[in-house]
Design an enzyme around this catalytic site. Structure first.
Site: not given
Length: 517
Positions: A162, A307, A309, A311
């Site tokens: 992340s 960020d 990833d 999400d």
């Protein structure tokens, strides 16, 4: 419904070379398990696998592997190929015991240098467990969640840490519905890894295969675009908007520009190549400085920072000001409320959300429900209260009308549409919403895990918190918590004045440093 790849007549599989690894898979499976005498169940004979492994050089930490967001740690230290291989095997066994019917496992990854290595090790373990693996390659975490839920997959896995720095990595599991894997299943996987599980009775009469399936991401992109097009009856609902995207050298570098441009927006990109050495470094949702500069330089309508990833997302308005998850929840909540699509006028936020947000939402007749920090806790409270909108101040937003998990791309698209339809700028909308209370968050590094997780037992800290709360009364609040992903104790103070915030933040941090750090 997306199905397995069609087998060829010549080889029987999509990739003829896969047949050549079946013997290796069999050897791998035999090395991972100790076979016990077969047990009869009716007329069927079922091999029984006991999770006693030959560890070799593999060692596991004493503390739990699974944290609030899967397994996360330093690649090559905690997350070694040997561990991830066995993690894949035992995850495969557990996923099959929870599945109602056979199906593949969907895998995606971010751009970290270690992600491909871990994806291969995990795939080897899953195929040794007899499962088919669909490898999406580079993609956002919510893409894995969506495709797991919309296909016949029995689970999904995202390899990413992340917003963490490049040297870290993580493995996040999803159940068949695209939600985080239940705690019970996580505990079963970890117990098997540690050789502490009860016997798992599974049929292991086949080998799995791994397929590259990046084409499935087209379906995910379609799912992002369709609600906006349907709502306005226009194939380019973002036409005329100039938007800056900070892609953090991460998982959204390919998909995000494509989706925004397809919907008509003029897109300016920052950090828009996959770069495992620079993912999240001084960019993305944890570092908004360059995005603010770019929005002002290009006179853009707004900017979005993702960020690693993708999400989560934070925004920057046309005046260069940061717009966090609290504002996004408030503005999106107002639209859903006007459309009669917000049951009970309820929004689920976390203990970190600003008091200004809470009181402004209550003045609108709404209810703000606070959950522990972590999207899985937000999601659980949403289900418990029947809420459709929830999220975190950090920009992890969930809207059950449109997705099964927190999705930075989805959130950014809907916020852009909201602005376009309002006829106002994001700065105007923020100015009309609420004033935040001054808030300060400080992190204190506490390496001792026991001390960190049991900080409530520290009498000096408990006394200091009580003193701060009594002094501020209803004019402020204190939040102290141990991070679920890093060796930190987070101290947050919020109050009506900066003086109160600074005074009590420094006092509490000093107590933590003296007694726990």
């Amino acid at each position: 419904m997306v199905s397995s790849p069609v087998k060829t007549q010549e080889s029987g599989v999509l990739n003829p070379s896969i047949n050549g690894v079946q013997t290796a898979q069999s050897d791998l499976r035999d090395s991972l398990v100790t076979w016990l005498p077969q047990k009869s169940k009716g007329q069927a004979t079922i091999p029984v696998i006991k999770s006693r492994l030959e560890w070799g050089t593999l060692s596991l930490p004493e503390n739990r592997l699974f944290g609030t967001d899967g397994i996360r740690g330093r690649a090559g230290d905690l997350l070694t190929p040997a561990l991830v291989l066995q993690l894949g095997f035992w995850a495969g066994q557990v996923l099959q015991t929870h599945a109602t019917k056979p199906g593949p496992v969907v895998i995606g990854q971010d751009s970290r240098n270690s992600s491909s290595m871990l994806a291969m090790a995990l795939s080897a373990g899953l195929t040794a467990a007899g499962l088919e693996v669909w490898d999406l390659g580079l993609c956002p975490t919510p893409g894995v969640a969506h495709l797991t839920s919309s296909t016949e997959a029995i689970g999904g896995v995202m390899i990413s840490a992340s917003h963490n720095p490049p040297e870290d990595n993580g493995i996040k599991f999803f159940g068949a519905q695209g939600n985080k894997l239940p705690l019970e299943a996580q505990e079963q996987i970890e117990a098997a890894l540690r050789g502490q599980t009860a016997e798992l009775s599974v049929v292991t009469d086949k080998w799995g295969q791994r397929y590259q399936r990046p084409e499935l991401l087209r379906e995910y992109c379609t799912s992002l675009k369709e609600p906006l097009i349907t709502a306005q009856g226009d194939s380019t609902p973002l036409k005329g908007m100039r938007i800056v995207l900070d892609l953090a050298w991460g998982a959204a570098v390919e998909l995000a520009p494509r989706v925004f441009q397809a919907l008509g927006a003029e897109v300016i990109c920052l950090h828009d190549r996959p770069d495992g050495d620079r993912i999240n470094v001084n960019c993305g949702s944890t570092h908004l400085g360059l995005l603010k500069d770019a929005v002002m330089t290009h006179r853009a309508d707004l900017g979005f920072a993702f960020d690693g990833d993708a999400d989560r997302v934070l925004a920057v308005d046309n005046q260069g000001r940061a717009v966090d998850g609290d504002y996004i929840l408030y503005l999106w909540g107002m639209v859903l409320r006007q459309e009669n699509r917000l049951p009970g006028q309820a929004i689920v936020a976390t203990v970190m959300s600003n008091l200004g947000f809470e009181r402004a939402w209550e003045q609108q007749g709404g209810t703000l429900i606070r959950a522990a920090v972590g999207d899985q806790y937000v999601h659980a409270e949403m289900l418990r209260h029947g809420a459709v909108l929830g999220g975190e101040q950090s920009g992890h937003i969930l809207c059950r009308h449109f997705g099964v998990s927190g999705d930075g791309l989805l959130t950014a698209l809907h916020l852009a549409q909201l602005i376009q339809q309002s006829g106002l700028s994001l700065a105007d909308l923020v100015n009309q919403s609420f004033q935040t209370y001054p808030q300060k968050l400080k992190n204190v590094r506490v390496e001792d895990r026991v001390r960190r997780l049991q900080w409530q037992e520290c009498e000096p800290l408990r006394s200091a918190i009580a003193q701060a709360e009594a002094a501020m009364g209803n004019q402020g609040r204190v939040l102290v918590r141990a991070s679920g992903t890093e060796p930190l104790i987070r101290v947050m103070v919020e109050a009506v004045t900066h003086q109160l915030v600074n005074q009590w933040t420094e006092a509490l941090v000093k107590v933590v440093e003296q007694n726990l750090a």
